[in-house]
Write a protein that holds these residues in place. Structure first.
Motif, PDB file in Angstrom:
ATOM      1  N   PRO A  18       0.834  -1.196   0.000  1.00 40.91           N
ATOM      2  CA  PRO A  18       0.000   0.000   0.000  1.00 40.91           C
ATOM      3  C   PRO A  18       0.870   1.248   0.000  1.00 40.91           C
ATOM      4  CG  PRO A  18       0.050  -0.987   2.183  1.00 40.91           C
ATOM      5  CD  PRO A  18       0.713  -1.960   1.253  1.00 40.91           C
ATOM      6  N   LEU A  19       0.373   2.281  -0.609  1.00 42.82           N
ATOM      7  CA  LEU A  19       1.124   3.523  -0.734  1.00 42.82           C
ATOM      8  C   LEU A  19       0.411   4.638   0.007  1.00 42.82           C
ATOM      9  CD1 LEU A  19       3.333   5.285  -2.055  1.00 42.82           C
ATOM     10  CD2 LEU A  19       1.811   5.547  -4.002  1.00 42.82           C
ATOM     11  N   ALA A  20       1.103   5.271   0.963  1.00 43.39           N
ATOM     12  CA  ALA A  20       0.557   6.457   1.606  1.00 43.39           C
ATOM     13  C   ALA A  20       0.514   7.567   0.576  1.00 43.39           C
ATOM     14  CB  ALA A  20       1.436   6.861   2.787  1.00 43.39           C
ATOM     15  N   GLY A  21      -0.424   8.498   0.710  1.00 44.63           N
ATOM     16  CA  GLY A  21      -0.661   9.523  -0.301  1.00 44.63           C
ATOM     17  C   GLY A  21       0.603  10.231  -0.757  1.00 44.63           C
ATOM     18  N   CYS A  22       0.831  10.229  -2.067  1.00 44.78           N
ATOM     19  CA  CYS A  22       2.056  10.799  -2.608  1.00 44.78           C
ATOM     20  C   CYS A  22       2.170  12.283  -2.307  1.00 44.78           C
ATOM     21  CB  CYS A  22       2.122  10.575  -4.121  1.00 44.78           C
ATOM     22  SG  CYS A  22       2.467   8.881  -4.586  1.00 44.78           S
ATOM     23  N   GLY A  23       1.057  12.952  -2.205  1.00 43.71           N
ATOM     24  CA  GLY A  23       1.127  14.378  -1.964  1.00 43.71           C
ATOM     25  C   GLY A  23       1.044  14.745  -0.493  1.00 43.71           C
ATOM     26  N   ALA A  24       1.052  13.729   0.379  1.00 46.00           N
ATOM     27  CA  ALA A  24       0.856  13.985   1.804  1.00 46.00           C
ATOM     28  C   ALA A  24       2.017  14.789   2.374  1.00 46.00           C
ATOM     29  CB  ALA A  24       0.717  12.671   2.556  1.00 46.00           C
ATOM     30  N   GLU A  85       4.554  14.359 -11.088  1.00 43.13           N
ATOM     31  CA  GLU A  85       3.119  14.209 -11.358  1.00 43.13           C
ATOM     32  C   GLU A  85       2.854  14.284 -12.859  1.00 43.13           C
ATOM     33  OE1 GLU A  85      -0.480  17.214 -10.585  1.00 43.13           O
ATOM     34  OE2 GLU A  85       0.366  16.409  -8.718  1.00 43.13           O
ATOM     35  N   VAL A  86       2.028  13.368 -13.357  1.00 44.07           N
ATOM     36  CA  VAL A  86       1.639  13.379 -14.772  1.00 44.07           C
ATOM     37  C   VAL A  86       0.147  13.094 -14.884  1.00 44.07           C
ATOM     38  CG1 VAL A  86       3.919  12.611 -15.557  1.00 44.07           C
ATOM     39  CG2 VAL A  86       2.125  10.927 -15.102  1.00 44.07           C
ATOM     40  N   ASP A  87      -0.431  13.394 -16.039  1.00 40.92           N
ATOM     41  CA  ASP A  87      -1.829  13.065 -16.289  1.00 40.92           C
ATOM     42  C   ASP A  87      -1.990  11.568 -16.538  1.00 40.92           C
ATOM     43  OD1 ASP A  87      -2.693  15.706 -16.100  1.00 40.92           O
ATOM     44  OD2 ASP A  87      -2.299  16.081 -18.231  1.00 40.92           O
ATOM     45  N   GLU A  88      -3.105  11.006 -16.078  1.00 39.49           N
ATOM     46  CA  GLU A  88      -3.383   9.588 -16.324  1.00 39.49           C
ATOM     47  C   GLU A  88      -3.566   9.284 -17.807  1.00 39.49           C
ATOM     48  OE1 GLU A  88      -6.154   7.268 -14.020  1.00 39.49           O
ATOM     49  OE2 GLU A  88      -6.157   8.789 -12.435  1.00 39.49           O
ATOM     50  N   THR A  89      -3.772  10.297 -18.626  1.00 35.60           N
ATOM     51  CA  THR A  89      -4.051  10.088 -20.049  1.00 35.60           C
ATOM     52  C   THR A  89      -2.790   9.877 -20.892  1.00 35.60           C
ATOM     53  OG1 THR A  89      -4.079  12.484 -20.361  1.00 35.60           O
ATOM     54  CG2 THR A  89      -6.196  11.401 -19.937  1.00 35.60           C
ATOM     55  N   VAL A  90      -1.611  10.044 -20.304  1.00 34.73           N
ATOM     56  CA  VAL A  90      -0.387   9.872 -21.090  1.00 34.73           C
ATOM     57  C   VAL A  90      -0.230   8.407 -21.491  1.00 34.73           C
ATOM     58  CG1 VAL A  90       0.758  11.806 -19.956  1.00 34.73           C
ATOM     59  CG2 VAL A  90       1.066   9.490 -19.058  1.00 34.73           C
ATOM     60  N   GLY A 210      -7.295  12.170 -11.467  1.00 35.04           N
ATOM     61  CA  GLY A 210      -6.838  12.184 -12.845  1.00 35.04           C
ATOM     62  C   GLY A 210      -5.332  12.314 -13.023  1.00 35.04           C
ATOM     63  N   LYS A 211      -4.596  12.304 -11.922  1.00 37.83           N
ATOM     64  CA  LYS A 211      -3.147  12.419 -11.966  1.00 37.83           C
ATOM     65  C   LYS A 211      -2.500  11.143 -11.423  1.00 37.83           C
ATOM     66  CE  LYS A 211      -3.063  16.873 -13.146  1.00 37.83           C
ATOM     67  NZ  LYS A 211      -2.445  17.384 -14.397  1.00 37.83           N
ATOM     68  N   ILE A 212      -1.265  10.893 -11.882  1.00 35.58           N
ATOM     69  CA  ILE A 212      -0.425   9.867 -11.272  1.00 35.58           C
ATOM     70  C   ILE A 212       0.697  10.599 -10.556  1.00 35.58           C
ATOM     71  CG2 ILE A 212       0.976   7.803 -11.617  1.00 35.58           C
ATOM     72  CD1 ILE A 212      -0.458   7.351 -14.232  1.00 35.58           C
ATOM     73  N   LYS A 213       0.794  10.360  -9.238  1.00 34.65           N
ATOM     74  CA  LYS A 213       1.781  11.060  -8.425  1.00 34.65           C
ATOM     75  C   LYS A 213       2.840  10.063  -7.953  1.00 34.65           C
ATOM     76  CE  LYS A 213      -1.628  14.452  -6.882  1.00 34.65           C
ATOM     77  NZ  LYS A 213      -2.257  15.135  -5.717  1.00 34.65           N
ATOM     78  N   PHE A 214       4.103  10.511  -7.947  1.00 34.51           N
ATOM     79  CA  PHE A 214       5.219   9.621  -7.673  1.00 34.51           C
ATOM     80  C   PHE A 214       5.989  10.041  -6.427  1.00 34.51           C
ATOM     81  CE2 PHE A 214       4.598   9.520 -12.304  1.00 34.51           C
ATOM     82  CZ  PHE A 214       4.369   8.161 -12.470  1.00 34.51           C
ATOM     83  N   MET A 215       6.582   9.041  -5.780  1.00 32.68           N
ATOM     84  CA  MET A 215       7.493   9.251  -4.672  1.00 32.68           C
ATOM     85  C   MET A 215       8.643   8.258  -4.765  1.00 32.68           C
ATOM     86  SD  MET A 215       5.583  10.083  -1.063  1.00 32.68           S
ATOM     87  CE  MET A 215       4.737   8.520  -0.970  1.00 32.68           C
ATOM     88  N   SER A 216       9.801   8.660  -4.260  1.00 29.32           N
ATOM     89  CA  SER A 216      10.936   7.752  -4.135  1.00 29.32           C
ATOM     90  C   SER A 216      10.756   6.892  -2.887  1.00 29.32           C
ATOM     91  CB  SER A 216      12.231   8.544  -4.025  1.00 29.32           C
ATOM     92  OG  SER A 216      12.263   9.256  -2.794  1.00 29.32           O
TER      93      SER A 216
END
Length: 230
Positions: A18-24, A85-90, A210-216
């Motif tokens: 599970p992933l804690a919120g990327c923007g947290a 962060e990128v759009d899910e539509t890519v 609608g976004k994909i957010k990333f974390m290391s």
């Protein structure tokens, strides 16, 4: 060199964590390592980076002891940089992937293979396959600077890679609400055996509005339990 990251691949091939919120911004853990002279990760940067500067605990390595009789031990590693962060539509996620090091003339391997994995068995992309001779050229050199902080039970590792390439990951690899992508470069010994000692690098993602957010991995550790070292 510990095998923590190598073992993390085996542990998560069949189950996504599970992933804690990327923007947290809020740290959820009670224990903080504020006493350490380490700047917390910045979750507001335009890009996510991992593998260039990391802070590791000294006492959490997991080892094979003893190694299997026919084991070949190497220590290849990799690093990456991608948009936070990128759009899910890519159609693809673009990543600048760096890798190299960990092999010399005496290492009993025949090649190095570079992979991206979506976290499931068989769900991986072969990025590159290099003969030992190709891999030992200047193009794939890596410089590592390690500074021990034994009194505080951690070490910092700074890595510089000569080789960086742009790789595209199909959006299908990001089909879950949250998930993990691995980058890894195992050595291949005779009889097509994968070698021990290579390290993975992990990219966490979460879909939101609608976004994909990333974390290391380091950012994920900080957000989930307040760790400055992991």
């Amino acid at each position: 060199m510990k095998l923590k990251k190598f073992l993390s691949i085996l542990a998560t091939f069949t189950m996504l964590l599970p992933l804690a919120g990327c923007g947290a911004k809020e740290v959820k853990g009670a224990e903080r390592e504020d006493k350490l002279d380490i700047t917390p990760p910045d979750l507001t940067t335009e890009y996510v980076e991992s593998g260039f500067l990391e802070y590791y605990k000294l006492n959490t390595g997991i080892y094979f002891d003893p190694l299997p009789v026919d084991a070949v031990y190497i220590s290849t590693s990799c690093a990456y940089r991608t948009l936070r962060e990128v759009d899910e539509t890519v159609e693809n996620i673009e990543v600048d992937l760096s890798y190299g090091g960990g092999v010399d003339e005496d290492t009993p391997i025949v090649s190095i293979e570079v992979y991206i994995s979506g976290g499931h068995i068989g769900d991986r992309i072969l990025i590159n396959s290099l003969s030992k001779a190709e891999y030992l050229t200047e193009e794939y050199e890596r410089e590592i600077q390690t500074i021990l902080h034994e009194d505080e039970n951690y070490y910092e590792e700074r890595a510089t890679y000569r080789h960086t390439e742009r790789v595209s990951i199909p959006i299908s690899y990001f089909s879950e609400p949250t998930g993990i992508i691995f980058f890894f470069a195992p050595g291949i010994a005779e009889n097509n055996r994968w070698c021990y000692g290579w390290e993975s690098n992990t990219l966490y993602y979460q879909k939101e509005n609608g976004k994909i957010k990333f974390m290391s991995e380091r950012e994920h550790a900080y957000v989930t339990d307040g760790s400055l070292i992991y």
